[in-house]
Write a protein that holds these residues in place. Structure first.
Motif, PDB file in Angstrom:
ATOM      1  N   UNK A  69       1.087  -1.160   0.075  1.00 51.00           N
ATOM      2  CA  UNK A  69      -0.184   0.288   0.018  1.00 51.00           C
ATOM      3  C   UNK A  69       0.763   1.345  -0.247  1.00 51.00           C
ATOM      4  N   UNK A  70      -0.053   2.077   0.016  1.00 53.33           N
ATOM      5  CA  UNK A  70       0.959   3.848  -0.302  1.00 53.33           C
ATOM      6  C   UNK A  70       0.981   4.253   0.917  1.00 53.33           C
ATOM      7  N   UNK A  98      -5.989  10.414   5.938  1.00 55.79           N
ATOM      8  CA  UNK A  98      -7.033  11.713   6.746  1.00 55.79           C
ATOM      9  C   UNK A  98      -6.293  13.061   6.385  1.00 55.79           C
ATOM     10  N   UNK A  99      -4.603  12.657   7.343  1.00 59.68           N
ATOM     11  CA  UNK A  99      -4.076  13.957   6.544  1.00 59.68           C
ATOM     12  C   UNK A  99      -2.710  13.389   6.113  1.00 59.68           C
ATOM     13  N   UNK A 159      -7.134  -5.515   3.328  1.00 62.11           N
ATOM     14  CA  UNK A 159      -7.982  -4.690   2.141  1.00 62.11           C
ATOM     15  C   UNK A 159      -7.796  -3.197   2.474  1.00 62.11           C
ATOM     16  N   UNK A 160      -6.282  -2.436   3.084  1.00 60.49           N
ATOM     17  CA  UNK A 160      -5.991  -1.612   3.185  1.00 60.49           C
ATOM     18  C   UNK A 160      -7.764  -0.710   3.739  1.00 60.49           C
ATOM     19  N   UNK A 161      -8.145  -1.309   4.325  1.00 58.22           N
ATOM     20  CA  UNK A 161     -10.280  -0.039   4.483  1.00 58.22           C
ATOM     21  C   UNK A 161      -9.338   0.059   5.890  1.00 58.22           C
ATOM     22  N   UNK A 177      -6.067   2.522   2.211  1.00 64.30           N
ATOM     23  CA  UNK A 177      -4.935   3.008   1.686  1.00 64.30           C
ATOM     24  C   UNK A 177      -5.338   2.904   0.044  1.00 64.30           C
ATOM     25  N   UNK A 178      -4.586   3.746  -0.979  1.00 69.31           N
ATOM     26  CA  UNK A 178      -4.825   2.953  -1.947  1.00 69.31           C
ATOM     27  C   UNK A 178      -3.626   1.863  -2.443  1.00 69.31           C
ATOM     28  N   UNK A 179      -3.656   0.562  -2.813  1.00 68.45           N
ATOM     29  CA  UNK A 179      -3.005  -0.239  -3.143  1.00 68.45           C
ATOM     30  C   UNK A 179      -2.031  -0.605  -4.630  1.00 68.45           C
ATOM     31  N   UNK A 180      -1.103  -1.220  -3.674  1.00 65.89           N
ATOM     32  CA  UNK A 180      -0.129  -1.647  -4.791  1.00 65.89           C
ATOM     33  C   UNK A 180       0.212  -2.943  -5.780  1.00 65.89           C
TER      34      UNK A 180
END
Length: 175
Positions: free
Chosen positions: A108-109, A114-115, A141-143, A153-156
């Motif tokens: 994930x990135x 959030x910030x 899942x990055x959720x 989170x954006x998944x790579x």
């Protein structure tokens, strides 16, 4: 002594407003001002359409965009349960690769949604944590699971090839 002809004022001295032609004066009342303002806004909107089209095209293609494959590490150097930081797709885009099982990897990135604080892998708790506002993310899942973050989170996407782990592309965010 100078001639009086050269010192003569060419208009009636009692008329102090000789240089104002009120009949030919251009008027701009409130209605005219609003028409001008609306016209300028319309011209600006029309002139920005090409840039909007370029931006939309770029955003629509993010899910399909593959970057040059980047080697993250060798499989033998990353034990199960451990994580490693890397950059992808650019040199300033921090990311996190976690080995969940013998043949299962997630990446994930690691900028919190959030910030943009960094997200860390806490092996003992088995979750990704953002220390800034106590945000937590599901490692599968990055959720977001806790805290203020609302988006995952954006998944790579990663690929294992010849004993090495490669970053391939960034998955497009979908709700």
């Amino acid at each position: 002594m100078p001639s009086d002809k050269n010192n003569k004022i060419p208009f009636n001295e009692d008329n102090y407003t000789h240089n104002i032609e009120r009949d030919n004066e251009r008027k701009l009342d409130r209605r005219g001002f609003m028409k001008t303002l609306a016209g300028a806004a319309g011209a600006f909107a029309v002139s920005s359409l090409p840039w909007g089209a370029v931006a939309a095209k770029e955003l629509m293609g993010l899910g399909d965009k593959e970057y040059p494959h980047k080697k993250i590490t060798d499989v033998s150097k990353l034990p199960v349960g451990d994580a490693i930081e890397f950059t992808f797709p650019g040199e300033h885009d921090d990311a996190l690769l976690i080995r969940l099982a013998e043949n299962k990897y997630v990446a994930y990135q690691n900028a919190c949604t959030h910030l943009r604080c960094p997200v860390f892998w806490v092996k003992d708790q088995g979750e990704m944590v953002c220390p800034c506002h106590h945000g937590k993310f599901n490692v599968e899942t990055g959720a977001p699971t806790a805290g203020p973050p609302r988006r995952p989170l954006p998944e790579i996407v990663v690929k294992v090839e010849n004993g090495a782990i490669y970053a391939v592309r960034v998955k497009r965010y979908e709700e």
